[in-house]
Scaffold this motif. Sequence first.
Motif, PDB file in Angstrom:
ATOM      1  N   PRO A 212       0.824  -1.218   0.000  1.00 14.42           N
ATOM      2  CA  PRO A 212       0.000   0.000   0.000  1.00 14.42           C
ATOM      3  C   PRO A 212       0.856   1.265   0.000  1.00 14.42           C
ATOM      4  CG  PRO A 212      -0.842  -1.590   1.587  1.00 14.42           C
ATOM      5  CD  PRO A 212       0.483  -2.118   1.129  1.00 14.42           C
ATOM      6  N   PHE A 213       0.331   2.311  -0.630  1.00 16.25           N
ATOM      7  CA  PHE A 213       1.005   3.607  -0.686  1.00 16.25           C
ATOM      8  C   PHE A 213       0.500   4.513   0.426  1.00 16.25           C
ATOM      9  CE2 PHE A 213       1.135   1.956  -5.019  1.00 16.25           C
ATOM     10  CZ  PHE A 213       2.464   2.183  -5.377  1.00 16.25           C
ATOM     11  N   ASP A 214       1.289   5.531   0.724  1.00 15.76           N
ATOM     12  CA  ASP A 214       0.798   6.599   1.596  1.00 15.76           C
ATOM     13  C   ASP A 214      -0.057   7.572   0.784  1.00 15.76           C
ATOM     14  OD1 ASP A 214       2.079   5.843   4.075  1.00 15.76           O
ATOM     15  OD2 ASP A 214       3.969   6.429   3.137  1.00 15.76           O
ATOM     16  N   VAL A 215       0.434   7.916  -0.402  1.00 15.02           N
ATOM     17  CA  VAL A 215      -0.317   8.757  -1.336  1.00 15.02           C
ATOM     18  C   VAL A 215      -0.276   8.097  -2.711  1.00 15.02           C
ATOM     19  CG1 VAL A 215      -0.498  10.993  -2.507  1.00 15.02           C
ATOM     20  CG2 VAL A 215       0.186  10.900  -0.106  1.00 15.02           C
ATOM     21  N   LEU A 216      -1.438   7.855  -3.289  1.00 17.96           N
ATOM     22  CA  LEU A 216      -1.533   7.323  -4.642  1.00 17.96           C
ATOM     23  C   LEU A 216      -2.182   8.388  -5.521  1.00 17.96           C
ATOM     24  CD1 LEU A 216      -1.319   5.057  -6.755  1.00 17.96           C
ATOM     25  CD2 LEU A 216      -3.583   4.278  -6.003  1.00 17.96           C
ATOM     26  N   VAL A 217      -1.471   8.813  -6.541  1.00 18.00           N
ATOM     27  CA  VAL A 217      -1.975   9.807  -7.482  1.00 18.00           C
ATOM     28  C   VAL A 217      -2.532   9.078  -8.696  1.00 18.00           C
ATOM     29  CG1 VAL A 217      -1.412  11.830  -8.888  1.00 18.00           C
ATOM     30  CG2 VAL A 217      -0.233  11.450  -6.705  1.00 18.00           C
ATOM     31  N   VAL A 218      -3.770   9.383  -9.052  1.00 18.57           N
ATOM     32  CA  VAL A 218      -4.401   8.765 -10.226  1.00 18.57           C
ATOM     33  C   VAL A 218      -4.468   9.821 -11.322  1.00 18.57           C
ATOM     34  CG1 VAL A 218      -6.407   7.542 -11.117  1.00 18.57           C
ATOM     35  CG2 VAL A 218      -5.750   7.278  -8.707  1.00 18.57           C
ATOM     36  N   GLY A 219      -3.607   9.676 -12.324  1.00 16.03           N
ATOM     37  CA  GLY A 219      -3.515  10.653 -13.393  1.00 16.03           C
ATOM     38  C   GLY A 219      -2.130  11.254 -13.461  1.00 16.03           C
ATOM     39  N   ILE A 236       7.339  10.174   1.928  1.00 13.56           N
ATOM     40  CA  ILE A 236       6.334   9.128   2.116  1.00 13.56           C
ATOM     41  C   ILE A 236       6.197   8.295   0.841  1.00 13.56           C
ATOM     42  CG2 ILE A 236       5.057  10.377   3.901  1.00 13.56           C
ATOM     43  CD1 ILE A 236       3.156  11.397   1.807  1.00 13.56           C
ATOM     44  N   ARG A 237       5.674   7.102   0.992  1.00 12.64           N
ATOM     45  CA  ARG A 237       5.563   6.179  -0.147  1.00 12.64           C
ATOM     46  C   ARG A 237       4.519   6.718  -1.128  1.00 12.64           C
ATOM     47  NH1 ARG A 237       6.250   1.398  -2.527  1.00 12.64           N
ATOM     48  NH2 ARG A 237       4.452   0.092  -3.016  1.00 12.64           N
ATOM     49  N   THR A 238       4.973   7.030  -2.356  1.00  8.02           N
ATOM     50  CA  THR A 238       4.135   7.695  -3.345  1.00  8.02           C
ATOM     51  C   THR A 238       4.088   6.892  -4.643  1.00  8.02           C
ATOM     52  OG1 THR A 238       4.786   9.842  -2.427  1.00  8.02           O
ATOM     53  CG2 THR A 238       3.779   9.854  -4.626  1.00  8.02           C
ATOM     54  N   GLY A 239       2.899   6.796  -5.201  1.00  3.19           N
ATOM     55  CA  GLY A 239       2.731   6.118  -6.483  1.00  3.19           C
ATOM     56  C   GLY A 239       1.892   6.958  -7.429  1.00  3.19           C
ATOM     57  N   VAL A 240       2.094   6.752  -8.734  1.00  2.00           N
ATOM     58  CA  VAL A 240       1.295   7.403  -9.768  1.00  2.00           C
ATOM     59  C   VAL A 240       0.791   6.335 -10.728  1.00  2.00           C
ATOM     60  CG1 VAL A 240       1.253   9.025 -11.697  1.00  2.00           C
ATOM     61  CG2 VAL A 240       2.607   9.557  -9.662  1.00  2.00           C
ATOM     62  N   ALA A 241      -0.527   6.256 -10.883  1.00  2.02           N
ATOM     63  CA  ALA A 241      -1.135   5.369 -11.880  1.00  2.02           C
ATOM     64  C   ALA A 241      -1.752   6.262 -12.949  1.00  2.02           C
ATOM     65  CB  ALA A 241      -2.199   4.484 -11.237  1.00  2.02           C
ATOM     66  N   ALA A 242      -1.216   6.209 -14.162  1.00  5.10           N
ATOM     67  CA  ALA A 242      -1.659   7.110 -15.223  1.00  5.10           C
ATOM     68  C   ALA A 242      -1.977   6.327 -16.485  1.00  5.10           C
ATOM     69  CB  ALA A 242      -0.585   8.151 -15.520  1.00  5.10           C
ATOM     70  N   MET A 285       3.379   4.084 -12.644  1.00  6.18           N
ATOM     71  CA  MET A 285       2.722   2.970 -13.341  1.00  6.18           C
ATOM     72  C   MET A 285       1.943   3.547 -14.513  1.00  6.18           C
ATOM     73  SD  MET A 285       1.489   1.212  -9.784  1.00  6.18           S
ATOM     74  CE  MET A 285       1.445   2.849  -9.013  1.00  6.18           C
ATOM     75  N   ASN A 286       2.551   3.491 -15.707  1.00  5.70           N
ATOM     76  CA  ASN A 286       1.929   4.066 -16.895  1.00  5.70           C
ATOM     77  C   ASN A 286       1.001   3.051 -17.560  1.00  5.70           C
ATOM     78  OD1 ASN A 286       1.442   6.169 -18.631  1.00  5.70           O
ATOM     79  ND2 ASN A 286       3.416   6.063 -19.675  1.00  5.70           N
ATOM     80  N   LEU A 287       0.137   3.540 -18.445  1.00  4.54           N
ATOM     81  CA  LEU A 287      -0.827   2.713 -19.188  1.00  4.54           C
ATOM     82  C   LEU A 287      -1.796   2.007 -18.252  1.00  4.54           C
ATOM     83  CD1 LEU A 287       1.530   1.078 -21.850  1.00  4.54           C
ATOM     84  CD2 LEU A 287       0.464   3.332 -21.869  1.00  4.54           C
ATOM     85  N   GLN A 288      -2.154   2.663 -17.158  1.00  5.05           N
ATOM     86  CA  GLN A 288      -3.059   2.068 -16.179  1.00  5.05           C
ATOM     87  C   GLN A 288      -4.319   2.928 -16.071  1.00  5.05           C
ATOM     88  OE1 GLN A 288      -2.400  -0.923 -15.070  1.00  5.05           O
ATOM     89  NE2 GLN A 288      -0.407  -0.828 -16.088  1.00  5.05           N
ATOM     90  N   ARG A 289      -5.449   2.358 -16.478  1.00  5.91           N
ATOM     91  CA  ARG A 289      -6.724   3.077 -16.440  1.00  5.91           C
ATOM     92  C   ARG A 289      -7.528   2.636 -15.222  1.00  5.91           C
ATOM     93  NH1 ARG A 289     -11.818   2.020 -18.529  1.00  5.91           N
ATOM     94  NH2 ARG A 289     -11.031   0.187 -19.652  1.00  5.91           N
ATOM     95  N   GLU A 307      -9.032   1.748  -2.058  1.00 12.77           N
ATOM     96  CA  GLU A 307      -8.660   0.852  -3.153  1.00 12.77           C
ATOM     97  C   GLU A 307      -8.989   1.492  -4.495  1.00 12.77           C
ATOM     98  OE1 GLU A 307      -9.749  -3.625  -4.890  1.00 12.77           O
ATOM     99  OE2 GLU A 307     -10.462  -2.992  -2.908  1.00 12.77           O
ATOM    100  N   ILE A 308      -8.047   1.417  -5.429  1.00  9.37           N
ATOM    101  CA  ILE A 308      -8.265   1.852  -6.809  1.00  9.37           C
ATOM    102  C   ILE A 308      -8.169   0.616  -7.700  1.00  9.37           C
ATOM    103  CG2 ILE A 308      -7.381   3.202  -8.749  1.00  9.37           C
ATOM    104  CD1 ILE A 308      -8.637   4.955  -6.669  1.00  9.37           C
ATOM    105  N   ARG A 309      -9.286   0.299  -8.355  1.00  9.55           N
ATOM    106  CA  ARG A 309      -9.306  -0.867  -9.246  1.00  9.55           C
ATOM    107  C   ARG A 309      -8.964  -0.431 -10.669  1.00  9.55           C
ATOM    108  NH1 ARG A 309     -14.822  -3.567  -6.668  1.00  9.55           N
ATOM    109  NH2 ARG A 309     -13.848  -4.121  -4.652  1.00  9.55           N
ATOM    110  N   LEU A 310      -8.204  -1.276 -11.354  1.00  9.40           N
ATOM    111  CA  LEU A 310      -7.698  -0.950 -12.676  1.00  9.40           C
ATOM    112  C   LEU A 310      -8.341  -1.817 -13.752  1.00  9.40           C
ATOM    113  CD1 LEU A 310      -3.915  -0.717 -11.724  1.00  9.40           C
ATOM    114  CD2 LEU A 310      -5.574   1.157 -11.855  1.00  9.40           C
TER     115      LEU A 310
END
Length: 533
Positions: A212-219, A236-242, A285-289, A307-310
Amino acid sequence: MLDANLKTQLQAYLERLTRPVHLVASLDDSEASGEMLGMLQDIEALSDRITLQVSRDDDQRKPSFAVTSPGQQISLRFAGLPLGHEFTSLVLALLQVGGHPSKAAADVIEQVKALDGRFRFETYFSLSCQNCPDVVQALNLMAVLNPGIEHVAIDGALFQQEVEARQVMSVPAVFLNGELFAYGRMGLEEIVAKLDTGAEQREAAKIARKEPFDVLVVGGGPAGAAAAVYAARKGIRTGVAAERFGGQVLDTMSIENFISVPHTEGPKLAAQLEQHVREYEVDVMNLQRATALVPADDGLAEAGLIEIRLANGASLKSKTVVLSTGARWRQMGVPGEDQYRNKGVAYCPHCDGPLFKGKRVAVIGGGNSGVEAAIDLAGIVGHVTLLEFDAKLRADEVLQRKLRSMPNVRILTSAQTTEVLGDGERVTGLAYRDRVGGDNHRVELEGVFVQIGLLPNTEWLEGTVALSPRGEILVDERGQTSVRGVFAAGDCTTVPYKQIVIAMGEGSKAALAAFDHLIRVSAPTPEPVAETA
């Protein structure tokens, strides 16, 4: 052919060559062939590692030239002069064929090398297209890495008969082994994913194993990039799903109001955004809708985690989320629009305008974007008809004056587009209704450019996060949404004035608000103070 400044820059790049580069030009007696020969001779003179050979009796497109290296199985060719936006593609091709390593991710490079089969790609581009270089450069690199891959980049404006025969009406247009492969902007990862059928499943499995992330950015547009940088700088643990890192900026031709930067172009800014994000420990994480958001207090979610489902079936979990999914071009929603998309219906005048040279086109929309598109197109096409639904144009007065001064432009106000007409293969006209008199009219033309604003990419959040009637995410002054721990920023929100600089500020603010939220929810409960007698 090349000016002194370009020669100086190119010579500096060519010092990085580690193996010889052989240019093989296929020429005829045309003016374009003469220009190509001059350009290639200039390039040959800049490095003793580059040699030039000219052929006039082969069966290649003319003018064109191959870029290869002795002892290497590399099939890479430019048909036309790769200047304008494509000059960078030429420079990269010279460097990569000459042994200079690519900056592409190591795992993607290995994927390309592992592709099995024969892949003959042809890409039609226009020199004014800001989307085309990404595709051309990706396929060129693939041709360098894998001997089973061939690529020819073709200037559609120079090879008009070929464009007509293949009914190419939008660029970039990619053909694989003679069949249409894809239209529009694609990066290396996207192309490889289309070819490697098992890639999506492997990526989904990889994502499913992430902590799990602390902050997950969607976009991954300006708002998302700013949010990721600000979050990561907090340690902090950061992720980007774009779905597409860079977002709408990738489709922006010229940016002249980004404070402190007098002028830049969208793709360049998008690359800089991604580079800045990757300088920190951000899991990109690119190419993730994203397809669904499950709040932390939902019975289906893991306790305390959102939770963010892809779309690939995987899901990501995080203590907080910043939604920055941006917006997309609004469509007319009339019969024929979907049927003739990329067959005359287009959304990028800079990309596709050169394909309509000398033809009649329409622009739908009288705001700044529509009027700017009409002005640009009027210098290329035979005639432009601009249709505006309202009783008057909404563009800035200076743009209106410029438009009205152009002799090959017709302006129609109170005009409601009702149908895109075609012959089954391409656009032949447009039907509209006069909103004042009620009469129906038809305009004979070959292209329709739609410029009527934006729609937020928020359909996947309906029923979970509170949205405005326009579909924008409702946020407060801190970027907080109606869901605890979920923040939002950028063009997908109710914040007015959809501008890059505003989106960046809102993304930064949302990340800071998310960090503040994390501090408060993780703060220990104070021990009760014992009473004294």
